[in-house]
Design an enzyme around this catalytic site. Sequence first.
Site, mmCIF file in Angstrom:
data_model
loop_
_atom_site.group_PDB
_atom_site.id
_atom_site.type_symbol
_atom_site.label_atom_id
_atom_site.label_comp_id
_atom_site.label_asym_id
_atom_site.label_seq_id
_atom_site.Cartn_x
_atom_site.Cartn_y
_atom_site.Cartn_z
ATOM 1 N N TRP A 189 -40.905 15.192 -1.123
ATOM 2 C CA TRP A 189 -40.106 15.306 -2.437
ATOM 3 C C TRP A 189 -41.600 14.725 -3.349
ATOM 4 O O TRP A 189 -41.578 15.889 -4.259
ATOM 5 C CB TRP A 189 -39.405 13.866 -2.791
ATOM 6 C CG TRP A 189 -37.951 14.855 -2.267
ATOM 7 C CD1 TRP A 189 -37.363 14.497 -1.183
ATOM 8 C CD2 TRP A 189 -37.261 16.482 -2.116
ATOM 9 N NE1 TRP A 189 -36.159 15.043 -1.061
ATOM 10 C CE2 TRP A 189 -36.790 16.319 -1.945
ATOM 11 C CE3 TRP A 189 -37.829 17.089 -3.500
ATOM 12 C CZ2 TRP A 189 -35.814 17.354 -1.496
ATOM 13 C CZ3 TRP A 189 -37.299 18.031 -3.304
ATOM 14 C CH2 TRP A 189 -36.478 19.002 -2.072
ATOM 15 N N LYS A 244 -26.925 12.650 -6.672
ATOM 16 C CA LYS A 244 -27.306 11.914 -5.625
ATOM 17 C C LYS A 244 -25.995 10.522 -6.035
ATOM 18 O O LYS A 244 -25.172 10.369 -5.776
ATOM 19 C CB LYS A 244 -28.594 11.363 -5.208
ATOM 20 C CG LYS A 244 -29.069 12.542 -4.445
ATOM 21 C CD LYS A 244 -29.928 12.956 -4.859
ATOM 22 C CE LYS A 244 -31.082 13.953 -4.545
ATOM 23 N NZ LYS A 244 -31.002 14.854 -3.242
ATOM 24 N N ASP A 261 -39.891 9.594 -9.816
ATOM 25 C CA ASP A 261 -39.080 9.967 -9.076
ATOM 26 C C ASP A 261 -37.742 8.947 -8.815
ATOM 27 O O ASP A 261 -38.145 8.486 -7.729
ATOM 28 C CB ASP A 261 -39.183 11.126 -7.981
ATOM 29 C CG ASP A 261 -38.162 11.878 -7.872
ATOM 30 O OD1 ASP A 261 -37.304 12.213 -8.331
ATOM 31 O OD2 ASP A 261 -38.324 13.287 -6.531
HETATM 32 N N1 PMP Z 1 -36.581 14.867 -5.795
HETATM 33 C C1 PMP Z 1 -35.622 13.833 -4.172
HETATM 34 C C2 PMP Z 1 -36.088 12.457 -4.657
HETATM 35 C C3 PMP Z 1 -34.766 14.666 -3.973
HETATM 36 O O1 PMP Z 1 -34.327 13.789 -3.421
HETATM 37 C C4 PMP Z 1 -34.274 16.180 -4.658
HETATM 38 C C5 PMP Z 1 -33.312 16.350 -4.044
HETATM 39 N N2 PMP Z 1 -32.545 16.431 -2.738
HETATM 40 C C6 PMP Z 1 -36.110 16.417 -5.718
HETATM 41 C C7 PMP Z 1 -36.348 15.633 -5.830
HETATM 42 C C8 PMP Z 1 -34.585 17.541 -5.558
HETATM 43 O O2 PMP Z 1 -34.237 17.797 -6.578
HETATM 44 P P1 PMP Z 1 -33.442 18.809 -7.377
HETATM 45 O O3 PMP Z 1 -32.259 19.794 -6.100
HETATM 46 O O4 PMP Z 1 -32.468 18.698 -8.348
HETATM 47 O O5 PMP Z 1 -34.229 19.726 -7.800
#
Ligand code: PMP
Length: 365
Positions: free
Chosen positions: A104, A199, A175
């Site tokens: 991520w 989450k 994040d």
């Molecule tokens: N950052 C992290 C740490 C994530 O776990 C995720 C989703 N699994 C995201 C960003 C992306 O999130 P979204 O699907 O809401 O764009």
Amino acid sequence: MEKRVYNFSPGPAVLPLPVLEAAQRDLVSLPGVGISILEISHRSKAFDKIINDAEANLRTLLGIPDNYRVLFMQGGALFQFGVIPMNLLRDSGKSADYVVTGTWSKKAFDEAKLQGLSVNVAWDGKPTNFNRIPKQDELKLNPDAAYVYTASNETIQGVQYQTEPAFGSVPLICDMSSDILSRPIDVSKYGMIFACAQKNAGPAGVTIVIIRDDLIEKSPANLPSLVNYKVFAEGKSLLNTPPTFPIYMVKLVTDWILNDVGGLAKMASLNQSKAKLLYDEIDHSDGFYLPHAEKECRSPMNVPFRLAKTEFEEPFLKQAAERGLCELKGHRSVGGCRASIYNAMPREGVQMLADFMHDFRAKNS
Ligand code: PMP
């Protein structure tokens, strides 16, 4: 109602049962309003109270200081990966440092790079397939950077910063999608925190942004309104129709953490003791189960592990599902299995998984 299984999905993920039940109860008619939350105007008094309560709960739980705004945005966390550099880097005349600890944070780096902006990798965990968090002295930081970017918890690799990193006066952007509200944090150490809700905070559809006033002032005036933090904050997250139902769910989830759980310190200790059940099982398996993350960086939210004998992985997942232990398949970049055990995963579910892992090993080693 069909029986619920234990859902170890990385997200959208398990929600607290009392929250689902409250939402079900209020779905047809909100108490005192007589209209469904799905039908209510975002300009109504009733919704005003819901969004204000959601923000107040977040402020109480996280101890958000007065010089931070709380925004409820759409587009998910990935949207923020592009929006952050638009606001805080594009016109700054500076570069930004990214600490790349997993999928991520790498994706966030790529989204900034895509815009042709000046971004540096301050550290890259790729050589060891992102199995750890760097030590402070391993980071190549620019003291004049516009910001330092981190992901507190990498959902796929299951590595988490155990303590808040410090970067001097350079604003820290974090994040927290997969560990927000899982433990107390010191918001004043961050310039900006963001997290998709699906989450630990609610369903998919809303992203929580907590941003310090001085950073909001940096948004270039010529950005479209919906990606301009300053304009969005001035509009109190209501420039256009917000995701009303997800915001209502964030209110219910934060009510649950405040009133049923008893706050974030309590939440963190429950999470640690749940995670210990799985990590102990892995550590005491004589190499039958192999953890992905190094011990000192292990995430209490996402527990990725492989089976040393890969041919056992399929039967492991199949037999687990037969016991109502579902969504345990790992991400393809790490392989094996992953148990996501967010706030709302009951301890009994984690205990059942640990017991199953124990039995499976006994039968197959
Ligand atoms: N950052 C992290 C740490 C994530 O776990 C995720 C989703 N699994 C995201 C960003 C992306 O999130 P979204 O699907 O809401 O764009």
